[in-house]
Design a protein around this motif. Structure first.
Motif, PDB file in Angstrom:
ATOM      1  N   ASP A 141      79.388  82.466  50.459  1.00 30.92           N
ATOM      2  CA  ASP A 141      80.769  81.985  50.428  1.00 30.92           C
ATOM      3  C   ASP A 141      80.854  80.531  49.971  1.00 30.92           C
ATOM      4  OD1 ASP A 141      81.640  84.437  51.275  1.00 30.92           O
ATOM      5  OD2 ASP A 141      81.910  83.854  53.374  1.00 30.92           O
ATOM      6  N   ALA A 142      79.879  79.718  50.370  1.00 33.70           N
ATOM      7  CA  ALA A 142      79.925  78.294  50.027  1.00 33.70           C
ATOM      8  C   ALA A 142      79.841  78.061  48.527  1.00 33.70           C
ATOM      9  CB  ALA A 142      78.780  77.562  50.727  1.00 33.70           C
ATOM     10  N   ALA A 143      79.257  79.018  47.780  1.00 35.14           N
ATOM     11  CA  ALA A 143      79.106  78.856  46.336  1.00 35.14           C
ATOM     12  C   ALA A 143      80.448  78.827  45.620  1.00 35.14           C
ATOM     13  CB  ALA A 143      78.239  79.974  45.774  1.00 35.14           C
ATOM     14  N   TRP A 144      81.488  79.391  46.245  1.00 37.05           N
ATOM     15  CA  TRP A 144      82.785  79.480  45.594  1.00 37.05           C
ATOM     16  C   TRP A 144      83.671  78.269  45.857  1.00 37.05           C
ATOM     17  CZ3 TRP A 144      83.601  83.131  42.049  1.00 37.05           C
ATOM     18  CH2 TRP A 144      82.736  84.238  42.038  1.00 37.05           C
ATOM     19  N   GLN A 145      83.184  77.360  46.654  1.00 38.77           N
ATOM     20  CA  GLN A 145      83.988  76.183  46.980  1.00 38.77           C
ATOM     21  C   GLN A 145      84.281  75.378  45.712  1.00 38.77           C
ATOM     22  OE1 GLN A 145      85.119  75.525  50.142  1.00 38.77           O
ATOM     23  NE2 GLN A 145      86.348  73.880  49.233  1.00 38.77           N
ATOM     24  N   GLY A 146      85.536  75.236  45.377  1.00 36.55           N
ATOM     25  CA  GLY A 146      85.938  74.425  44.223  1.00 36.55           C
ATOM     26  C   GLY A 146      85.851  75.134  42.887  1.00 36.55           C
ATOM     27  N   VAL A 147      85.401  76.394  42.836  1.00 28.76           N
ATOM     28  CA  VAL A 147      85.297  77.125  41.564  1.00 28.76           C
ATOM     29  C   VAL A 147      86.691  77.517  41.079  1.00 28.76           C
ATOM     30  CG1 VAL A 147      84.479  79.258  40.473  1.00 28.76           C
ATOM     31  CG2 VAL A 147      82.966  77.970  42.001  1.00 28.76           C
ATOM     32  N   VAL A 148      86.999  77.184  39.829  1.00 27.64           N
ATOM     33  CA  VAL A 148      88.332  77.463  39.285  1.00 27.64           C
ATOM     34  C   VAL A 148      88.337  78.623  38.287  1.00 27.64           C
ATOM     35  CG1 VAL A 148      89.077  75.083  39.619  1.00 27.64           C
ATOM     36  CG2 VAL A 148      88.067  75.766  37.422  1.00 27.64           C
ATOM     37  N   LEU A 149      87.144  79.102  37.904  1.00 25.39           N
ATOM     38  CA  LEU A 149      87.068  80.183  36.927  1.00 25.39           C
ATOM     39  C   LEU A 149      85.702  80.856  37.040  1.00 25.39           C
ATOM     40  CD1 LEU A 149      88.359  81.521  34.277  1.00 25.39           C
ATOM     41  CD2 LEU A 149      86.928  79.905  33.004  1.00 25.39           C
ATOM     42  N   LEU A 150      85.665  82.181  36.863  1.00 23.79           N
ATOM     43  CA  LEU A 150      84.413  82.916  36.744  1.00 23.79           C
ATOM     44  C   LEU A 150      84.325  83.476  35.327  1.00 23.79           C
ATOM     45  CD1 LEU A 150      81.825  84.281  37.856  1.00 23.79           C
ATOM     46  CD2 LEU A 150      83.279  86.233  38.492  1.00 23.79           C
ATOM     47  N   VAL A 151      83.247  83.160  34.638  1.00 23.94           N
ATOM     48  CA  VAL A 151      82.998  83.705  33.304  1.00 23.94           C
ATOM     49  C   VAL A 151      81.871  84.714  33.416  1.00 23.94           C
ATOM     50  CG1 VAL A 151      82.451  83.180  30.908  1.00 23.94           C
ATOM     51  CG2 VAL A 151      83.676  81.494  32.290  1.00 23.94           C
ATOM     52  N   THR A 152      82.144  85.954  33.048  1.00 25.02           N
ATOM     53  CA  THR A 152      81.152  87.010  33.217  1.00 25.02           C
ATOM     54  C   THR A 152      80.654  87.521  31.878  1.00 25.02           C
ATOM     55  OG1 THR A 152      80.745  89.189  34.198  1.00 25.02           O
ATOM     56  CG2 THR A 152      82.952  88.788  33.352  1.00 25.02           C
ATOM     57  N   SER A 153      79.419  87.967  31.845  1.00 26.45           N
ATOM     58  CA  SER A 153      78.855  88.561  30.645  1.00 26.45           C
ATOM     59  C   SER A 153      79.484  89.941  30.424  1.00 26.45           C
ATOM     60  CB  SER A 153      77.345  88.691  30.773  1.00 26.45           C
ATOM     61  OG  SER A 153      76.738  87.406  30.803  1.00 26.45           O
ATOM     62  N   PRO A 154      79.574  90.388  29.165  1.00 32.59           N
ATOM     63  CA  PRO A 154      80.310  91.622  28.868  1.00 32.59           C
ATOM     64  C   PRO A 154      79.716  92.877  29.478  1.00 32.59           C
ATOM     65  CG  PRO A 154      79.170  90.798  26.905  1.00 32.59           C
ATOM     66  CD  PRO A 154      79.108  89.721  27.940  1.00 32.59           C
ATOM     67  N   GLY A 155      78.407  92.904  29.724  1.00 33.00           N
ATOM     68  CA  GLY A 155      77.791  94.115  30.249  1.00 33.00           C
ATOM     69  C   GLY A 155      78.042  94.365  31.721  1.00 33.00           C
ATOM     70  N   ILE A 156      78.650  93.422  32.413  1.00 29.75           N
ATOM     71  CA  ILE A 156      78.864  93.542  33.861  1.00 29.75           C
ATOM     72  C   ILE A 156      80.238  94.151  34.123  1.00 29.75           C
ATOM     73  CG2 ILE A 156      78.986  92.294  36.041  1.00 29.75           C
ATOM     74  CD1 ILE A 156      77.202  90.142  34.790  1.00 29.75           C
TER      75      ILE A 156
ATOM     76  N   ALA B 298      89.181  88.614  44.817  1.00 27.12           N
ATOM     77  CA  ALA B 298      89.709  88.522  46.183  1.00 27.12           C
ATOM     78  C   ALA B 298      90.108  87.093  46.527  1.00 27.12           C
ATOM     79  CB  ALA B 298      88.675  89.041  47.169  1.00 27.12           C
ATOM     80  N   LEU B 299      89.379  86.130  45.956  1.00 23.95           N
ATOM     81  CA  LEU B 299      89.680  84.714  46.215  1.00 23.95           C
ATOM     82  C   LEU B 299      90.744  84.158  45.277  1.00 23.95           C
ATOM     83  CD1 LEU B 299      86.018  83.413  46.718  1.00 23.95           C
ATOM     84  CD2 LEU B 299      87.765  83.670  48.493  1.00 23.95           C
ATOM     85  N   GLY B 300      91.198  84.984  44.333  1.00 21.70           N
ATOM     86  CA  GLY B 300      92.200  84.512  43.379  1.00 21.70           C
ATOM     87  C   GLY B 300      91.623  83.681  42.249  1.00 21.70           C
TER      88      GLY B 300
END
Length: 469
Positions: free
Chosen positions: A61-76, A92-94
């Motif tokens: 959970d601590a890894a998401w602190q302050g994250v404003v965007l998730l960029v994912t690779s296309p195969g996922i 879930a975290l918006g």
């Protein structure tokens, strides 16, 4: 590199550290963002750490602190058959989820463009089959004519690995459904839809979801020009959706096999001849039959798509025709690799499904067909109508015996391995025959990918004794 704009000083998570993931991390860092990297594979994390990046477990959970965007690779997967757990957590975290394609379209244009005489453009190509060849063909035409151009996406380089634009440059992108489905920005100047056939249905929740992912390039992107293959109902529908009326030349309809009517802008190929019509009149024609790099009706469709895209960029028909004649084709896609004793050897290892194999089987007379591998759902029964030109089939891999039961009365031999198949086909081939590798199956039973399978086929052909064939 294209530095990512809009995230200076902010944390952006990157999930998946393959080619596109690492390129994304570099581009984010170059734009001033703080990339937070993760991949479930220890080997992938080690590659990232070797470049100086720190990896942070997104399962915490601590890894998401302050994250404003998730960029994912296309195969996922992000929706079907089930969202990846890290993507589900972001949602879930918006936290918005994007991919490198979305970041590219948000970051490509820069203030320096105001000093250019000709604004750079992006041509984006999607579809089920032929998009790699179409992308490479557009890029080739631009190169031959002398227009600055780069090629990236699902072919060649990752989009964020591209060099910054130069005056008048055209970037040509191949975009898969995995890439168009999630990108939050899609703004090509020219969008190309080649065709549609069933593929990746589990990833998209069925045919409707698969088509919807392709359609986003047009519906979300609003291209200045839309080049649309209309040989399937979905293409007819998409062209109708994009056009404001019968004479709307923002839409260029293309076909391989039917004459297209109406007042609009059309490009079609029949009996080996490409024709361009505008406002009810023919304005250009090209004989495609002698172009060795574009054999068969499926490649004539690719030629129509590339021609239409280049015409939409203002290139003249005569220069496009000259460039077409020098196109050698792409590796592993109807690629002639040798001619020995009057026998042609063709590598179409990329023909991994029934539809693409059917196109290859219609491109040549008197075929000695090497097929098999890891068969896909549904088998190859759909190929039976296209086996009339097959003199004999040489079946390999996991599905060899299943394929033998599905091809009816077509003469065949179960060879198991590529070595045995090439040897037998070459020994039995007569002048005028084509030894064609068009597996109609995935490669993963014997090879890591279709490229390795095709390379093995080419190496075996090169090693044949002089008297073979």
């Amino acid at each position: 590199m294209i530095p990512v704009q809009g995230y200076d000083g902010r944390k952006v998570a990157v999930l998946g550290l393959g080619r596109s993931g690492l390129a994304t991390a570099r581009a984010l860092q170059a734009g001033g963002a703080e990339p937070v990297l993760w991949d479930d594979s220890p080997e992938a994390r080690a590659r990232a750490e070797a470049e100086g990046f720190a990896c942070t477990d997104l399962g915490r959970d601590a890894a998401w602190q302050g994250v404003v965007l998730l960029v994912t690779s296309p195969g996922i997967p992000h929706l079907y058959p089930a969202p990846n757990r890290h993507i589900a957590r972001a949602m879930a975290l918006g936290v918005p989820v994007d991919n490198d394609i979305g970041l590219f379209f948000r970051s490509w244009a820069v203030a320096d463009w105001q000093d250019f005489d000709l604004v750079p453009k992006v041509v984006a190509v999607t579809g089920s089959n032929g998009k790699s060849t179409t992308t490479a063909l557009i890029h080739h035409i631009l190169q031959v004519i002398g227009r600055p151009t780069q090629m990236a996406g699902n072919i060649g380089r990752g989009v964020l690995d591209l060099d910054p634009a130069t005056d008048g440059e055209v970037v040509v992108l191949e975009l898969s459904s995995y890439q168009t489905d999630l990108a939050r920005a899609l703004t090509p100047d020219v969008a190309v839809f080649t065709n549609l056939s069933p593929d990746h249905l589990g990833r998209h929740g069925g045919m409707g979801g698969y088509f919807a992912a392709k359609r986003r390039l047009f519906a979300e992107g609003g291209p200045d020009r839309a080049v649309i293959g209309v040989d399937e109902p979905e293409g007819v529908y998409l062209a109708n959706q994009m056009a404001e009326g019968p004479a709307d030349d923002r839409v260029i309809r293309i076909s391989a096999g039917q004459k297209l009517e109406g007042e609009g802008w059309t490009v079609f190929a029949r009996k080996g001849f490409l024709a361009e019509w505008r406002k009810g009149k023919q304005v250009a024609a090209i004989d495609l039959r002698a172009i060795q790099g574009l054999p068969g009706a499926h490649n004539h469709q690719n030629a129509c798509a590339a021609y239409a895209a280049c015409r939409s960029l203002g290139l003249p028909p005569r220069l496009i025709e000259q460039a077409l004649t020098s196109f050698a084709g792409l590796p592993h896609r109807s690629q002639t690799i040798a001619s020995r004793g009057g026998v042609r050897f063709v590598n179409d290892s990329k023909a991994t499904n029934v539809d693409s194999a059917a196109k290859a089987l219609q491109a040549f007379p008197r075929i000695r067909w090497i097929a098999g591998g890891l068969g896909k759902e549904g088998g190859i029964g759909g190929l039976v109508p296209f086996l009339g030109s097959v003199t004999k089939a040489y079946l390999i891999g996991h599905s060899a015996r299943d394929f033998a039961l599905e091809i009816g009365t077509t003469p065949h031999e179960i060879c198991e391995t590529m070595e045995a198949a090439v040897t037998r086909a070459a020994t039995e081939a007569e002048p005028g025959d084509t030894v064609l590798l068009a597996p109609a199956a995935a490669s993963f039973d014997q090879y890591p990918d279709f490229e390795k399978r095709g390379e093995h086929f080419a190496a075996l052909v090169a090693a044949l004794p002089d008297h073979a064939g």
